[in-house]
Design an enzyme around this catalytic site. Structure first.
Site, PDB file in Angstrom:
ATOM      1  N   GLU A 185      -9.046  -5.202 -18.095  1.00 45.52           N
ATOM      2  CA  GLU A 185     -10.501  -4.863 -18.247  1.00 45.52           C
ATOM      3  C   GLU A 185     -11.343  -4.565 -19.610  1.00 45.52           C
ATOM      4  OE1 GLU A 185     -11.506  -1.553 -15.527  1.00 45.52           O
ATOM      5  OE2 GLU A 185     -10.326  -2.377 -14.142  1.00 45.52           O
ATOM      6  N   GLU A 386      -5.853  -5.466  -9.374  1.00 50.86           N
ATOM      7  CA  GLU A 386      -6.129  -4.288  -8.870  1.00 50.86           C
ATOM      8  C   GLU A 386      -6.982  -4.279  -7.903  1.00 50.86           C
ATOM      9  OE1 GLU A 386      -7.849  -1.306 -11.593  1.00 50.86           O
ATOM     10  OE2 GLU A 386      -6.350  -1.508 -13.155  1.00 50.86           O
TER      11      GLU A 386
HETATM   12  O1  IFM Z   1      -7.378   3.675 -12.630  1.00 49.53           O
HETATM   13  C1  IFM Z   1      -8.166   2.770 -13.216  1.00 49.53           C
HETATM   14  C2  IFM Z   1      -7.353   1.576 -13.826  1.00 49.53           C
HETATM   15  O2  IFM Z   1      -6.827   2.078 -14.669  1.00 49.53           O
HETATM   16  C3  IFM Z   1      -8.377   0.396 -14.228  1.00 49.53           C
HETATM   17  N1  IFM Z   1      -9.244  -0.008 -13.261  1.00 49.53           N
HETATM   18  C4  IFM Z   1     -10.031   1.147 -12.652  1.00 49.53           C
HETATM   19  C5  IFM Z   1      -9.098   1.955 -11.948  1.00 49.53           C
HETATM   20  C6  IFM Z   1      -9.824   2.766 -11.268  1.00 49.53           C
HETATM   21  O3  IFM Z   1     -10.733   3.696 -11.626  1.00 49.53           O
END
Ligand code: IFM
Length: 482
Positions: A185, A386
């Site tokens: 990200e 994710e």
């Molecule tokens: O926990 C985070 C992760 O580290 C990065 N993406 C979003 C998740 C939730 O906020």
């Protein structure tokens, strides 16, 4: 109508708990299900083994930055409990595990050789995963920039340092990792860390943060080159957070700002990686985005490396309205976002997780379709790198955590992803490899501290006891029904 934030134990009528077998047997052959964590969020072991400070360690010491005033120096103590955590993964029955190498643990000052103790920790982890038959997916950068790298990502040299680090890590572990994620990200680092200041290092530069995006993308390209030069055997990709952006109303200004947010949040991080160019911003904003429009072509060639996969981190859609908003930081102060001429509005027709993300699984399929439509043949196979839901969670009087809402969330998002790419699905044509559930363990949730939990396994931070939640047991049944 107002957005309803749920807790994970809110009664639900959707009964996915009872349909684990149906979901498992319907997953396509070869579809990989894993869980994910990141080093800074779960490892703890802050000073053990010579780990130096990262920008996030420094940020947590500043008053008012973290909602509950906490830090990540112990967190889930995975640094000392990795064997137990690998057992939890094995018993869960996942195919893969996504973790991140903590840069300041492996290369404490952000330059030079790898530290022996850092190497030993990940060496044991990888051996444990492989013995358990779990495929390792490793992220090189999940936000813990070594503090020694002065200027952080505002400094172009950090990209060069990252390329060298990637090469060293590739040489050390390249024989054992199946999938490499260069960055997690870069949009969140740029926007949260440098534009709005809600995350480390806390800069509030608004459009002045755009060079950070460019340096991160350059770091990605240099890391791909570094890994390939190290002759790693695994596949290489990046994990970008995508949010389908829509205007809140039918005013012209809503549409223009919505396009701007799409550019800033999604396209400046995906277009150069996949197409080798920055997107054209709405014409009203060419001055603000000049830092990107005028970059050197040689940099774009570095950023535009052939990739084996593209990672989509999915949280939910965004809705944009013209006009200033009332955005606040963790300690209730007006945030830098309050100075912008637009704001995000909640999608009131959907309930939200405890972290405030809309629970809108259909937008996961729509996001996959948007990637296919935008990038066509330039889009490599895709991972959901994710996907998961944060809630405060509640431990009952018997010490159990019942989280039916998380079960619904995971069931509906997994189903949405898989259905979207089936023949006739809205994202047909996307080659979807798998889904990494966030998270295996509860951990440090950045500016939210420990107020939100994402784990399938509950961590009682004072005792470090691990308790599988009902979502863990449910996923076990899904996976064993395949
Ligand atoms: O926990 C985070 C992760 O580290 C990065 N993406 C979003 C998740 C939730 O906020």
């Amino acid at each position: 109508m107002s957005t309803k934030k749920l807790n994970s134990n809110t009664p639900t009528a959707r009964a996915w708990q009872h349909r684990a077998g149906e979901l498992g047997s319907g997953l396509p052959d070869g579809f990989i299900v894993g869980t994910s964590t990141s080093g800074f969020q779960v490892e703890g072991g802050a000073r053990d083994g010579g780990r130096h400070e990262s920008a996030w360690d420094a940020f947590t010491t500043q008053p008012g930055r973290i909602l509950d005033g906490s830090n990540a120096s112990v967190s889930a103590n995975h640094f000392h409990r990795q064997a137990e955590d690998v057992t939890l993964l094995r018993e869960l029955g996942v195919d893969a595990y996504r973790f991140s190498f903590a840069w300041p643990r492996l290369q404490p000052d952000g330059r030079g050789g790898l530290s022996q103790s850092g190497f030993a920790f990940y060496d044991r982890l990888l051996d444990g995963l492989l013995r358990a038959g779990i495929s390792p997916m490793a992220t090189l950068f999940h936000w813990d920039t070594p503090l020694e790298l002065r200027g952080g990502w505002l400094n172009r040299d950090t990209a060069q340092r990252f390329g060298d680090y990637a090469h060293a890590v590739g040489e050390a572990f390249g024989d054992r990792i199946d999938d490499w994620v260069t960055l997690n990200e870069p949009a969140t680092v740029t926007l949260g860390g440098y534009a709005l200041g809600t995350q480390a290092p806390g800069e509030r530069m608004l459009f002045g943060a755009l060079p950070v995006a460019h340096h991160l993308l350059l770091a990605h390209g240099l890391a791909v080159q570094g890994l390939r030069a190290a002759d790693v055997r695994g596949r290489i990709g990046i994990a970008n957070v995508h949010s389908l952006v829509q205007p809140a109303g039918d005013r012209e200004a809503d549409a223009v700002f919505s396009e701007l947010v799409d550019v800033l949040h999604n396209r400046i991080f995906a277009d150069p990686v996949l197409l080798g160019r920055y997107p054209q911003p709405p014409e009203q904003f060419t001055t603000e985005l000049r830092a990107l429009i005028e970059v050197d072509d040689a940099d774009l060639r570095t950023i535009h490396q052939p990739l084996d996969f593209y990672g989509l981190n999915y949280r939910g859609p965004s809705r944009v309205a013209a006009g200033r908003g009332a955005s606040t930081t963790a300690d209730g102060q007006p945030s830098a976002a309050a100075h912008l001429p637009f704001h995000l509005e909640p999608l009131r027709e959907y309930p939200a997780t405890g972290s405030g993300h809309s629970i809108a699984p259909e937008y996961l399929g729509l996001s996959l379709a948007q990637l296919r439509d935008r990038y066509g043949d330039a889009l490599p196979p895709v991972w959901i790198t994710e996907g998961g839901a944060g809630f405060p969670d509640t431990v009952d009087e018997r010490g159990a955590v019942h989280d039916p809402v998380r079960i619904d969330y995971l069931a509906e998002h997994l189903t949405a992803a898989v259905d979207a790419v089936r023949p006739g699905g809205i994202a047909e044509g996307v080659r979807l490899r798998g889904y990494m559930i966030r998270s295996l363990l509860d951990g440090f949730e950045w500016e939210a501290g420990y107020t939100q939990r994402y784990g399938l396994v509950h961590v009682d931070f004072p005792t470090q006891n691990r308790t599988p939640k009902s979502s863990y047991r449910w996923l076990q049944r899904v996976l064993s029904a395949r």
